[in-house]
Design an enzyme around this catalytic site. Structure first.
Site, mmCIF file in Angstrom:
data_model
loop_
_atom_site.group_PDB
_atom_site.id
_atom_site.type_symbol
_atom_site.label_atom_id
_atom_site.label_comp_id
_atom_site.label_asym_id
_atom_site.label_seq_id
_atom_site.Cartn_x
_atom_site.Cartn_y
_atom_site.Cartn_z
ATOM 1 C CG ASP A 140 -9.031 -7.199 8.486
ATOM 2 O OD1 ASP A 140 -8.151 -6.337 8.561
ATOM 3 O OD2 ASP A 140 -9.902 -7.209 7.585
ATOM 4 C CE LYS A 152 -6.662 -3.361 7.934
ATOM 5 N NZ LYS A 152 -6.397 -2.938 6.583
ATOM 6 N N GLY A 159 -5.740 -4.559 -1.677
ATOM 7 C CA GLY A 159 -4.915 -4.418 -2.879
ATOM 8 C C GLY A 159 -4.240 -3.054 -2.914
ATOM 9 C CB ILE A 167 -15.566 0.994 -0.321
ATOM 10 C CG1 ILE A 167 -15.444 -0.324 -1.081
ATOM 11 C CG2 ILE A 167 -17.004 1.460 -0.289
ATOM 12 C CD1 ILE A 167 -16.186 -1.469 -0.400
ATOM 13 N N GLY A 181 -11.064 -0.815 2.139
ATOM 14 C CA GLY A 181 -10.051 -0.488 1.110
ATOM 15 C C GLY A 181 -10.413 0.756 0.330
ATOM 16 C CE LYS A 221 -10.647 -4.157 6.997
ATOM 17 N NZ LYS A 221 -10.497 -5.251 6.028
ATOM 18 C CB VAL A 266 -0.981 -0.010 1.199
ATOM 19 C CG1 VAL A 266 -1.794 1.271 1.236
ATOM 20 C CG2 VAL A 266 -1.914 -1.216 1.100
ATOM 21 C CD GLU A 289 -13.113 6.636 2.988
ATOM 22 O OE1 GLU A 289 -13.716 7.698 3.058
ATOM 23 O OE2 GLU A 289 -13.632 5.544 3.301
#
Ligand code: HSE
Length: 441
Positions: A203, A107, A304, A138, A136, A207, A16, A131
């Site tokens: 995970d 997160k 991704g 969205i 990811g 979130k 990332v 964000e």
């Protein structure tokens, strides 16, 4: 007139981080035209630059000394993409104390320490944007904070882990076992070598904690969220569920009730007609129910390099334009400004349920099961006995669906069923989630 220039440091150059740096450099002109600011990537901070080299990022940007970056007055925004909760926390605190804005995709850091970090940011006239931490690419955080600000959020349901959704899709569509689907996901680079955090639901729960805090404007105790992953899911139940018209999803569930908030992560059956049912493979989606807008749904790639970098760079742009700081100062939804949520115990959660018990193939078993369910005031919606399966030592599956009851009732009933003579293994139960009613309360 030359565009205003804002200095940026990307800290942590993995997939990332590398994608964020690449996007900032490659799309600089596009971004400048859109936001009227030159987003100037000045440093990539790490100790290992192999990913940066592989991505063709200019070695003049490489920096190993964080203190030099923090002392540089041209740097206004630091992007924390280190991951984890120890070093990342230390770095984030240092950046905030230096009065610079933080953009992060982390997160776990926010779910565990978000309140504390936001308080530090406020103390030092800074702000945090995140964000990319949920879903990811969205823009779900923006939707909850901004786009839906004219609503009381009544509920949301999210598929927020791409690894799990990919594995479940393989189980549903190809009839693979959990172990085979996981192995395939790992081979395709869609699951980590150690997938525990994803498949255990951890995970997703990070979130859920972040999204719930913003949706409901409450401080969420992450440790009180009940979490069940997909790692114990049996293909048998995926198949029987499909016969009943359901598909299984790992859902992040958040419901506002008169008594408090129901928050949970668990595998759930949803109807094949449910709006989340067609979200397959590594994709994510969140269905949000607002008091005025009704149902809205956000869909896209939840992981991704470039999809996540898309969200990270959107935050950098907002921070550079001053939007992040204004929202952080003015809005009342941030966990460091809000009171603690009343998080309801799992026992109180109400749902329909799918139940499977493996029983000795002899007269009276079905009636014994239904008598126990009746004892706990659980009403049966459907019941069927299946043929014995290979290797089941003559035990036969009885599959029952119930009308709405509480998790507490279903657990106690299954405990009694497990103690019956002729029950060969621990009965399985999975919640059946109906589509949330629009404008429900
Ligand atoms: N491991 C996560 C997923 C990546 O599979 O969705 C983004 O959090």
């Amino acid at each position: 007139m030359a565009a205003e220039k804002v200095g940026i440091a990307v800290i942590g150059c993995g997939i990332v981080g590398g994608s964020t740096a690449k996007l900032l450099v490659r799309d600089n002109e596009l971004l400048k035209n859109k936001i009227g600011i030159d987003l100037n990537l000045k440093y990539i901070v790490d100790v290992n630059f192999s990913k940066a080299q592989k991505m063709g990022l200019d070695p003049a940007l490489y920096e190993t000394d964080l203190n030099k970056v923090l002392a540089d007055p041209e740097i206004e925004i630091c992007v924390e993409l280190v991951g984890g909760t120890t070093m990342a926390k230390d770095i984030t605190e240092k950046v905030l104390r230096a009065g610079k804005q933080v953009v992060t995709a982390n997160k776990a850091l926010l779910a565990l320490h978000g309140t504390e970090l936001m308080a530090i940011a406020r103390e030092h006239g800074s702000a945090i944007a995140f964000e990319a931490s949920c879903g990811g690419g969205i823009p779900i955080i923006r939707a909850l904070c901004d786009g839906l600000s004219a609503n009381r959020i009544d509920a949301f349901y999210g598929i927020v882990n791409g690894t799990c959704n990919y594995i479940l899709t393989e189980m549903i569509q190809k009839g693979q076992t959990y172990a085979d689907a996981l192995a395939e996901a790992q081979k395709d680079g869609l699951a980590e070598a150690d997938p525990t955090l994803d498949v255990s639901g951890g995970d997703s729960s990070h979130k859920l904690a972040i999204m719930s805090a913003l949706a409901f404007g409450k401080h969420i105790d992450y440790n009180k969220i009940p979490v069940q992953g997909i790692d114990t899911l049996d293909l048998t139940d995926v198949k029987y569920g499909a016969e009943l018209g359901y598909i299984v999803k790992l859902l992040a569930i958040a419901q506002r009730t008169d008594k408090g908030l129901n928050l949970r992560i668990s595998p759930a059956f949803i109807s094949k007609e449910h709006p989340l049912a067609w979200v397959s493979g590594p994709f994510n989606a969140v269905s949000v129910y607002g008091s005025n807008v009704g149902h809205t749904m956000y869909y896209g790639r939840g992981a991704g390099g470039f999809p996540t970098a898309s969200a990270v760079v959107a935050d950098i742009a907002s921070a550079a334009m001053g939007i992040t700081k204004i929202q952080f100062d003015k809005m009342g939804i941030w966990p460091d400004k809000t009171e603690a949520a009343l998080q309801l115990p799992l026992e109180d959660y109400e749902s329909k349920y799918y139940v499977r018990a493996m029983v000795k193939d002899e007269p009276g078993m079905l009636s014994k099961l239904s008598a126990i369910l009746a004892e706990y005031n659980i009403s049966i919606a459907s019941a069927l006995q299946k043929e014995p399966t290979a290797g089941s030592n003559s035990a036969v599956p009885i599959v029952i669906t119930t009308y709405s009851t509480t998790e507490g009732n279903i657990r106690q009933a299954l405990k009694s069923i497990e103690e019956l003579e002729g029950i060969s293994e621990k009965p399985v139960y999975i919640g059946i989630v109906d589509e949330h009613e629009e404008f429900s309360s």
